[in-house]
Design an enzyme around this catalytic site. Structure first.
Site, mmCIF file in Angstrom:
data_model
loop_
_atom_site.group_PDB
_atom_site.id
_atom_site.type_symbol
_atom_site.label_atom_id
_atom_site.label_comp_id
_atom_site.label_asym_id
_atom_site.label_seq_id
_atom_site.Cartn_x
_atom_site.Cartn_y
_atom_site.Cartn_z
ATOM 1 N N THR A 117 1.634 -8.694 -3.841
ATOM 2 C CA THR A 117 1.246 -8.770 -5.243
ATOM 3 C C THR A 117 1.270 -7.484 -5.404
ATOM 4 O O THR A 117 0.564 -6.477 -4.714
ATOM 5 C CB THR A 117 0.009 -9.484 -5.331
ATOM 6 O OG1 THR A 117 0.254 -10.832 -5.263
ATOM 7 C CG2 THR A 117 -0.397 -9.512 -6.753
ATOM 8 N N THR A 127 4.358 -2.456 -6.526
ATOM 9 C CA THR A 127 5.380 -2.132 -5.823
ATOM 10 C C THR A 127 5.972 -3.460 -5.270
ATOM 11 O O THR A 127 7.413 -3.619 -4.694
ATOM 12 C CB THR A 127 4.905 -1.491 -4.419
ATOM 13 O OG1 THR A 127 4.096 -0.603 -4.871
ATOM 14 C CG2 THR A 127 5.813 -0.703 -3.532
ATOM 15 N N ASP A 157 -3.455 -0.293 -1.516
ATOM 16 C CA ASP A 157 -4.176 0.719 -2.152
ATOM 17 C C ASP A 157 -4.452 1.959 -1.335
ATOM 18 O O ASP A 157 -4.441 3.010 -2.024
ATOM 19 C CB ASP A 157 -5.362 0.104 -2.903
ATOM 20 C CG ASP A 157 -5.187 -1.188 -3.886
ATOM 21 O OD1 ASP A 157 -4.256 -0.917 -4.759
ATOM 22 O OD2 ASP A 157 -5.682 -2.182 -3.423
ATOM 23 N N LYS A 176 -6.841 -3.342 0.290
ATOM 24 C CA LYS A 176 -6.008 -4.039 -0.659
ATOM 25 C C LYS A 176 -6.771 -4.672 -1.594
ATOM 26 O O LYS A 176 -8.128 -4.695 -1.586
ATOM 27 C CB LYS A 176 -5.224 -4.930 0.088
ATOM 28 C CG LYS A 176 -4.056 -4.614 0.897
ATOM 29 C CD LYS A 176 -3.105 -5.311 1.470
ATOM 30 C CE LYS A 176 -2.404 -6.403 0.757
ATOM 31 N NZ LYS A 176 -1.983 -6.049 -0.481
ATOM 32 N N GLY A 207 -6.363 -4.140 -5.250
ATOM 33 C CA GLY A 207 -6.516 -3.618 -6.472
ATOM 34 C C GLY A 207 -5.911 -4.358 -7.632
ATOM 35 O O GLY A 207 -6.661 -4.280 -8.875
ATOM 36 N N GLU A 246 -3.507 -12.789 -0.446
ATOM 37 C CA GLU A 246 -2.794 -11.827 0.419
ATOM 38 C C GLU A 246 -3.187 -12.081 1.962
ATOM 39 O O GLU A 246 -2.428 -11.896 3.073
ATOM 40 C CB GLU A 246 -2.892 -10.361 -0.121
ATOM 41 C CG GLU A 246 -2.484 -10.140 -1.428
ATOM 42 C CD GLU A 246 -2.470 -9.115 -1.977
ATOM 43 O OE1 GLU A 246 -1.891 -8.593 -2.967
ATOM 44 O OE2 GLU A 246 -3.687 -8.113 -1.749
#
Ligand code: 5RP
Length: 231
Positions: free
Chosen positions: A32, A35, A92, A102, A104, A111
């Site tokens: 997610t 990127t 992040d 991670k 953000g 995730e």
């Protein structure tokens, strides 16, 4: 190249990585964020080759489906004994040992679940995410809403950092996020474990126990591949 161009470059590199390493018809985990969104746009071209995708958020599910990529339920895959050889996601912050912050985008819990099932975690980042010490980026912690103030006190006690409620944000799981500011995380694995023990915490954004296996890092010299060194 600006940051957006770097994200697109690393997304193309990740598409090539998937084309080379994902067995035809196999299942791909998809992360997610901006990127990951570039990556999704790239893998639309591989739609016939990918057996299905597992989405780490509702936003990712929608983007995958908008490209005609089939989205599968993680429970069905695990229940059927199917493998998910690769998971591609952003971060992040990422350190030399490929431990990450991670969340953000607020999708840290799903995730971490998808990453736990995947054979290989491929992290896709631009060079601004590469740090020596994690913690300049605030550490997201997903909390059960009624436990927020208890968790806030425990986070202050345990980390010395400053937890701030991400106002107006609800996770895909119906929970809240406290972002912990002011940290310098010298032992990510130990802190990840300590935070998991706070009652009311659903998940924290440290990905140290299950860090990345491969880092595709976009910089001015192009995209470099880093493989996690195992002891
Ligand atoms: C979402 C995440 C993202 O991977 C992280 O925030 C990086 O996002 P971006 O690619 O937009 O910089 O953990 O929960």
């Amino acid at each position: 190249m600006n940051q957006n161009e770097l994200k697109q470059a690393v997304a193309r590199a990740a598409r090539d990585y998937v084309a080379e390493h994902l067995p035809p018809g196999a299942i791909l985990g998809v992360g997610t964020g901006s990127t990951a969104n570039c990556f999704i746009d790239e893998i639309a071209a591989l739609r016939e080759r990918i057996g299905g995708c597992v989405a780490s958020s509702e936003a990712t599910r929608q983007r995958l489906e908008s490209h005609g990529l089939r989205v599968l339920e993680l429970n069905d895959i695990v229940a059927d004994g199917l493998a998910m050889p690769i998971y591609v996601d952003g971060a992040d912050e990422i350190n030399a040992g490929l431990a990450m912050i991670k969340g953000g985008g607020g999708a840290l819990t799903r995730e971490k679940i998808v990453a736990a099932v995947a054979g290989c975690f491929v992290c896709v980042c631009d060079q601004s995410k590469r740090v020596d010490t994690l913690g300049s980026f605030s550490l997201p912690v997903e909390v059960i809403p009624m436990a927020r103030e208890h968790v806030r006190h425990e986070l202050i006690r345990l980390t010395g950092g400053e937890p701030r409620l991400r106002t107006g944000f609800v996770t895909d799981n119906g929970n809240e996020i406290l972002d912990v500011h002011g940290l310098a995380i010298h032992d990510p694995l130990a802190l990840e474990s300590r935070l998991e023990q706070i009652t009311g915490v659903v998940c924290n954004g440290l990905f140290a126990r299950r860090g990345a296996d491969v880092l595709l890092l976009a910089g001015s010299q192009g995209v470099q591949t880093h493989i996690r060194q195992t002891a």
